[in-house]
Design a protein around this motif. Structure first.
Motif, PDB file in Angstrom:
ATOM      1  N   THR A  15     -14.809   1.245 -11.106  1.00 50.10           N
ATOM      2  CA  THR A  15     -15.056  -0.036 -10.424  1.00 50.10           C
ATOM      3  C   THR A  15     -13.749  -0.806 -10.209  1.00 50.10           C
ATOM      4  O   THR A  15     -13.194  -1.441  -9.056  1.00 50.10           O
ATOM      5  CB  THR A  15     -16.186  -0.884 -10.959  1.00 50.10           C
ATOM      6  OG1 THR A  15     -17.362   0.105 -11.170  1.00 50.10           O
ATOM      7  CG2 THR A  15     -16.461  -1.985 -10.439  1.00 50.10           C
ATOM      8  N   ASP A  18      -9.182   3.643 -11.513  1.00 54.73           N
ATOM      9  CA  ASP A  18      -9.406   5.134 -11.465  1.00 54.73           C
ATOM     10  C   ASP A  18      -8.594   5.443 -12.755  1.00 54.73           C
ATOM     11  O   ASP A  18      -7.389   5.671 -13.006  1.00 54.73           O
ATOM     12  CB  ASP A  18      -8.617   5.666 -10.389  1.00 54.73           C
ATOM     13  CG  ASP A  18      -8.930   7.356 -10.205  1.00 54.73           C
ATOM     14  OD1 ASP A  18      -9.340   7.588 -11.151  1.00 54.73           O
ATOM     15  OD2 ASP A  18      -8.296   7.724  -9.363  1.00 54.73           O
ATOM     16  N   TYR A  88      -7.519   0.118  -8.396  1.00 57.48           N
ATOM     17  CA  TYR A  88      -7.800   0.356  -6.843  1.00 57.48           C
ATOM     18  C   TYR A  88      -7.304  -0.898  -6.098  1.00 57.48           C
ATOM     19  O   TYR A  88      -7.450  -2.039  -6.469  1.00 57.48           O
ATOM     20  CB  TYR A  88      -9.670   0.419  -6.827  1.00 57.48           C
ATOM     21  CG  TYR A  88     -10.019   1.659  -7.429  1.00 57.48           C
ATOM     22  CD1 TYR A  88     -10.002   2.946  -6.923  1.00 57.48           C
ATOM     23  CD2 TYR A  88     -10.891   1.280  -8.662  1.00 57.48           C
ATOM     24  CE1 TYR A  88     -10.473   4.005  -7.469  1.00 57.48           C
ATOM     25  CE2 TYR A  88     -11.618   2.393  -9.018  1.00 57.48           C
ATOM     26  CZ  TYR A  88     -11.372   3.675  -8.736  1.00 57.48           C
ATOM     27  OH  TYR A  88     -12.066   4.781  -9.240  1.00 57.48           O
ATOM     28  N   ASP A 175     -20.291   1.685 -10.735  1.00 56.75           N
ATOM     29  CA  ASP A 175     -20.132   2.776  -9.775  1.00 56.75           C
ATOM     30  C   ASP A 175     -20.814   4.113  -9.894  1.00 56.75           C
ATOM     31  O   ASP A 175     -21.011   4.890  -9.441  1.00 56.75           O
ATOM     32  CB  ASP A 175     -18.757   3.219  -9.752  1.00 56.75           C
ATOM     33  CG  ASP A 175     -18.288   3.858 -11.124  1.00 56.75           C
ATOM     34  OD1 ASP A 175     -18.540   3.272 -12.186  1.00 56.75           O
ATOM     35  OD2 ASP A 175     -17.817   4.883 -11.166  1.00 56.75           O
ATOM     36  N   VAL A 193     -20.779   0.652  -6.250  1.00 55.17           N
ATOM     37  CA  VAL A 193     -19.702   0.788  -5.453  1.00 55.17           C
ATOM     38  C   VAL A 193     -19.138   2.162  -5.319  1.00 55.17           C
ATOM     39  O   VAL A 193     -19.510   3.024  -6.390  1.00 55.17           O
ATOM     40  CB  VAL A 193     -18.517  -0.047  -6.244  1.00 55.17           C
ATOM     41  CG1 VAL A 193     -18.888  -1.530  -6.227  1.00 55.17           C
ATOM     42  CG2 VAL A 193     -18.102   0.567  -7.448  1.00 55.17           C
ATOM     43  N   SER A 194     -19.234   2.540  -3.878  1.00 57.27           N
ATOM     44  CA  SER A 194     -18.977   3.948  -3.855  1.00 57.27           C
ATOM     45  C   SER A 194     -17.654   4.591  -4.010  1.00 57.27           C
ATOM     46  O   SER A 194     -17.215   5.626  -3.614  1.00 57.27           O
ATOM     47  CB  SER A 194     -19.377   4.061  -2.499  1.00 57.27           C
ATOM     48  OG  SER A 194     -18.501   3.541  -1.493  1.00 57.27           O
ATOM     49  N   TRP A 195     -16.652   3.648  -4.314  1.00 56.73           N
ATOM     50  CA  TRP A 195     -15.190   4.222  -4.651  1.00 56.73           C
ATOM     51  C   TRP A 195     -14.776   4.980  -5.683  1.00 56.73           C
ATOM     52  O   TRP A 195     -13.800   5.304  -5.979  1.00 56.73           O
ATOM     53  CB  TRP A 195     -14.160   3.277  -4.108  1.00 56.73           C
ATOM     54  CG  TRP A 195     -14.375   2.024  -4.956  1.00 56.73           C
ATOM     55  CD1 TRP A 195     -13.715   1.833  -6.262  1.00 56.73           C
ATOM     56  CD2 TRP A 195     -14.817   0.597  -4.651  1.00 56.73           C
ATOM     57  NE1 TRP A 195     -13.954   0.439  -6.844  1.00 56.73           N
ATOM     58  CE2 TRP A 195     -14.739  -0.089  -5.625  1.00 56.73           C
ATOM     59  CE3 TRP A 195     -15.740   0.084  -3.559  1.00 56.73           C
ATOM     60  CZ2 TRP A 195     -15.123  -1.546  -5.780  1.00 56.73           C
ATOM     61  CZ3 TRP A 195     -16.116  -1.376  -3.586  1.00 56.73           C
ATOM     62  CH2 TRP A 195     -15.859  -1.867  -4.824  1.00 56.73           C
ATOM     63  N   SER A 199     -21.821   8.249  -6.628  1.00 55.30           N
ATOM     64  CA  SER A 199     -21.881   8.500  -5.037  1.00 55.30           C
ATOM     65  C   SER A 199     -23.109   7.464  -4.419  1.00 55.30           C
ATOM     66  O   SER A 199     -23.743   6.926  -5.297  1.00 55.30           O
ATOM     67  CB  SER A 199     -22.548   9.895  -4.630  1.00 55.30           C
ATOM     68  OG  SER A 199     -23.764  10.076  -5.279  1.00 55.30           O
ATOM     69  N   HIS A 213     -18.722  -0.464  -0.173  1.00 48.58           N
ATOM     70  CA  HIS A 213     -17.624   0.834   0.017  1.00 48.58           C
ATOM     71  C   HIS A 213     -16.301   0.390  -0.074  1.00 48.58           C
ATOM     72  O   HIS A 213     -15.364   1.469   0.030  1.00 48.58           O
ATOM     73  CB  HIS A 213     -17.948   1.277   1.531  1.00 48.58           C
ATOM     74  CG  HIS A 213     -19.261   1.889   1.569  1.00 48.58           C
ATOM     75  ND1 HIS A 213     -19.715   2.938   0.912  1.00 48.58           N
ATOM     76  CD2 HIS A 213     -20.424   1.356   2.282  1.00 48.58           C
ATOM     77  CE1 HIS A 213     -21.029   2.960   1.362  1.00 48.58           C
ATOM     78  NE2 HIS A 213     -21.547   2.131   1.980  1.00 48.58           N
ATOM     79  N   HIS A 214     -15.971  -0.979  -0.399  1.00 49.41           N
ATOM     80  CA  HIS A 214     -14.643  -1.540  -0.530  1.00 49.41           C
ATOM     81  C   HIS A 214     -14.553  -2.628  -1.370  1.00 49.41           C
ATOM     82  O   HIS A 214     -15.497  -3.442  -1.341  1.00 49.41           O
ATOM     83  CB  HIS A 214     -13.804  -1.592   0.769  1.00 49.41           C
ATOM     84  CG  HIS A 214     -12.461  -1.893   0.600  1.00 49.41           C
ATOM     85  ND1 HIS A 214     -11.785  -3.061   0.291  1.00 49.41           N
ATOM     86  CD2 HIS A 214     -11.354  -0.924   0.830  1.00 49.41           C
ATOM     87  CE1 HIS A 214     -10.700  -2.956   0.184  1.00 49.41           C
ATOM     88  NE2 HIS A 214     -10.209  -1.702   0.410  1.00 49.41           N
TER      89      HIS A 214
END
Length: 231
Positions: A15, A18, A88, A175, A193-195, A199, A213-214
């Motif tokens: 979230t 990474d 991120y 996420d 959150v999809s990043w 999924s 998505h961002h």
């Protein structure tokens, strides 16, 4: 029921940053050192988020070896792996927007609390968080699941589990499905959150209120996503 949010709980791995390189390398080290086959990338991604004592048995780690494998993992991760990590793009702007909107932001992660604080400090983000809550280190009684972490965060924020109005002001952002499930166990909603490592389908199936998505979409989602259950 248009209840504006005042408190936002944020997950860490997947979230804010990474963390997969450091977690992956430390897991490979731990598995092979303890006599198990090295996990591939897909299995590593599946392990990021929930407590290892939940995911390890599904991947062939004998229950009697769980603590040993976790211990070897931590030896590398706490020294090297936690810094093999990248924030991120857009996260700092996301935090600035949430703060500018008047929200109290707190960290709520199933990563051990001391490690999580070191990572937040490494990225220079400490100033954004009113509370930094993570899991306890030992397997067993304490805070291990995301639900238990959220319960503790709400307690530190003075939000009673019996105060429906106060709970309506809080939302989780994460996420993975366990972020959504942990939020629901505490009677609050969750924005997915999809990043990260989950999924859209995983988050949607778990009952996320909406999926961003961002990072730039999160503040707007917090502002517009009201309670899914008006009762």
């Amino acid at each position: 029921m248009n209840t504006p949010r005042t408190h936002v709980l944020l997950d860490l791995d997947g979230t804010i940053s990474d963390s997969s390189p450091g977690i992956g390398r430390s897991l490979v080290h731990a598995f092979t050192t303890c006599g198990y086959d090295a996990p591939d990338d897909e299995r590593i991604r599946s392990m990021i988020g929930p407590p290892f004592e939940i995911t390890f048995p599904k991947l062939g780690i004998h229950i009697d070896d769980i603590e040993k494998v976790i211990g070897v993992y931590r030896e590398r991760y706490d020294d090297i792996g936690l810094f093999e990590n990248e924030m991120y793009d857009g996260v700092t702007d996301m935090l600035e927007s949430l703060r500018s909107d008047g929200h109290t932001i707190s960290l709520a992660t199933a990563k051990p609390q001391g490690t999580a604080i070191r990572i937040i400090e490494h990225f220079g983000l400490s100033e954004f968080f009113a509370r930094k809550v993570g899991a306890t280190d030992e397997i067993g009684p304490g805070r291990r699941t995301k639900g238990e972490v959220i319960t503790h965060a709400l307690s530190l924020l003075g939000v009673s589990p019996h105060d429906r109005i106060a709970l309506d002001h809080v939302i989780m952002v994460g996420d993975r499905d366990h972020d959504v499930e942990g939020a629901h166990l505490n009677a609050i909603d969750c924005i997915g959150v999809s990043w990260g490592f989950g999924s859209f389908d995983e988050l949607n199936s778990a009952g996320a209120l909406t999926v961003a998505h961002h990072p730039r979409e999160v503040a707007g989602a917090v502002a517009t996503a009201y309670r899914s259950d008006p009762t």
